[in-house]
Design an enzyme around this catalytic site. Structure first.
Site, PDB file in Angstrom:
ATOM      1  N   ASP A  61     110.895  36.606  15.828  1.00 26.89           N
ATOM      2  CA  ASP A  61     111.679  37.770  15.165  1.00 26.89           C
ATOM      3  C   ASP A  61     111.457  38.868  16.022  1.00 26.89           C
ATOM      4  O   ASP A  61     110.616  39.207  16.903  1.00 26.89           O
ATOM      5  CB  ASP A  61     111.465  37.960  13.772  1.00 26.89           C
ATOM      6  CG  ASP A  61     109.764  38.144  13.373  1.00 26.89           C
ATOM      7  OD1 ASP A  61     109.038  37.483  14.190  1.00 26.89           O
ATOM      8  OD2 ASP A  61     109.450  39.033  12.503  1.00 26.89           O
ATOM      9  N   GLU A  65     107.820  36.880  11.186  1.00 27.90           N
ATOM     10  CA  GLU A  65     106.158  37.363  11.451  1.00 27.90           C
ATOM     11  C   GLU A  65     106.136  38.817  11.063  1.00 27.90           C
ATOM     12  O   GLU A  65     105.168  39.212  10.212  1.00 27.90           O
ATOM     13  CB  GLU A  65     105.735  36.822  12.634  1.00 27.90           C
ATOM     14  CG  GLU A  65     104.325  36.981  12.698  1.00 27.90           C
ATOM     15  CD  GLU A  65     103.653  38.275  12.644  1.00 27.90           C
ATOM     16  OE1 GLU A  65     102.820  38.742  12.020  1.00 27.90           O
ATOM     17  OE2 GLU A  65     104.187  39.282  13.087  1.00 27.90           O
TER      18      GLU A  65
HETATM   19 NI    NI Z   1     103.741  40.032  17.114  1.00 26.76          NI
END
Ligand code: NI
Length: 399
Positions: free
Chosen positions: A82, A140
């Site tokens: 991401d 994340e």
């Molecule tokens: Ni990172």
């Protein structure tokens, strides 16, 4: 598997593709939990390499499975995919084409590296002992994170050990680092809503000034780390935003503070939370206001398995040379890799990606963030070396 020379040569041959993949992803970033195109593109690449590809339920996770022709352990390697809500300020040809969204943490390079590893393993199935499961994890960067969803989808079933890498610009290119035990902090979020009584700026005696209460609170919260926590224990309480009022001659009715708490153990964490609750409530009371604290627990602390950290130091010294290997300091940033490490043994590692010569001088999450792309090769070598060291040490158990 092949010799180190063979592995290096194969990865080197594939390196120009890794750079292309990384730059493609860099141009087309997607935010956490919205990695639709990214995950589809990854799955397509993996299918081209001949990997068995699965998509995780209820999210944009992708799992590539490569089964070797010899028996052996199941080893997971993880990349995150991401990007961040940051406007790219670089002017290079691979700058983000999406306004306000940018791969400012290097997850594009993590993904490209893992694709390189996938292609390597696919081409070397005949020599492979056991199974390699490559996890492409969404989200994340945003709590509750994508790791939990991956785990719930069963990606760790039968997995013996897991490794992950963060390319890291604070470390120079060529250097690799980790540490045994706690490595990265648990990042908790705090939201404080203060309610006073608004009114005329010239008649403060008829009001309860939320700006004043907020200011007193910010000051008082700074005593938690300095006065309530053992000085030998790393901890942070930061208030990052303070919103109150709308104009100069009106006393503000409301004030909102948001911040972050960073700790490395549960005792310190709960002590900070308890003190926050006290200070927020009592500071508000002292001024005749009310306040509510919303304390949201973030990711757990990243804790490396001691045996696997030891493997890192041995393998990395052998593979990269003594001078390349460092023991990492504690890192106050968080990582949802911690959830995998709560389930199974493993090791999270940093691979140096900073280099003045290619402009990779900015910290992670900076609008001009960039990295030395050669760090992808180092990362691929390190992860394969860790996995194959584990496999040869544990192959007999499976036979
Ligand atoms: Ni990172």
């Amino acid at each position: 598997m092949g010799t180190n020379e063979e592995i290096d040569a194969m990865l080197q041959t594939g390196y120009p593709d890794m750079v292309q993949w990384r730059r493609y992803l860099h141009r087309h970033p997607e935010l956490s939990f919205h990695e639709k195109e990214t995950s589809g593109w990854i799955a397509g690449q993996l299918a081209d390499f001949g990997c068995e590809v699965a998509r995780t339920e209820g999210g944009y996770g992708v799992v590539a499975t490569i089964k070797g022709e010899r028996p052996g352990p199941v080893i997971a390697l993880r990349a995150d995919i991401d990007a961040l809500p940051i406007q790219d300020e670089k002017s290079c040809e691979y700058a983000s084409t999406v306004p306000g969204v940018m791969h400012a943490c290097g997850h594009d390079a993590h993904t490209a590296t893992m694709l390189g590893i996938a292609r390597y393993y696919s081409a070397n199935r005949a020599l492979l002992q056991g199974e390699r499961r490559l996890l492409f994890q969404p989200a994340e960067e945003l709590t509750p994170g994508g790791a939990l969803g991956m785990i719930r989808s069963g990606v760790l079933a039968d997995v013996d050990v897991i490794y992950g890498v963060h390319l890291w610009t604070p470390l120079p290119y060529g250097v690799v680092a980790t540490r045994s035990g706690p490595l990265m902090a648990s990042p908790d979020e705090i939201y404080i809503d203060i309610t006073g009584r608004g009114g005329h700026g010239g008649m403060p005696h008829e009001t309860v000034d939320a700006v004043l209460v907020g200011s007193a609170m910010v000051q008082a919260l700074q005593t938690i780390v300095s006065r309530n926590i053992n000085p030998l224990e790393p901890a942070v309480v930061s208030i990052g935003s303070f919103h109150a009022g709308s104009t100069g001659n009106v006393v503000a009715e409301r004030c909102r503070l948001t911040g972050t708490v960073r700790t490395f153990n549960e005792e310190t964490r709960s002590r900070i939370k308890a003190r926050l609750e006290q200070i927020v409530k009592q500071t508000a009371e002292m001024h005749g206001a009310t306040a509510e604290l919303d304390y949201r627990f973030g990711y757990p602390t990243v804790v490396n398995d001691s045996e696997e950290a030891e493997r890192f130091f041995e393998v990395a010294r052998r593979r990269m040379g003594e001078e390349a290997v460092r023991e990492s300091t504690l890192i106050m940033a968080g990582e949802d890799f911690s959830y995998y490490l709560k389930e199974i043994p493993g090791c999270f590692m940093f691979v140096g990606a900073g280099n003045e010569e290619c402009g990779a001088v900015y910290p992670h999450h900076h609008p001009k963030f960039d990295l030395d792309e050669r760090s992808m090769l180092v990362s691929a070598k390190l992860m394969i070396a860790m996995a194959e060291d584990y496999a040869s040490a544990n192959v007999s158990k499976q036979e």
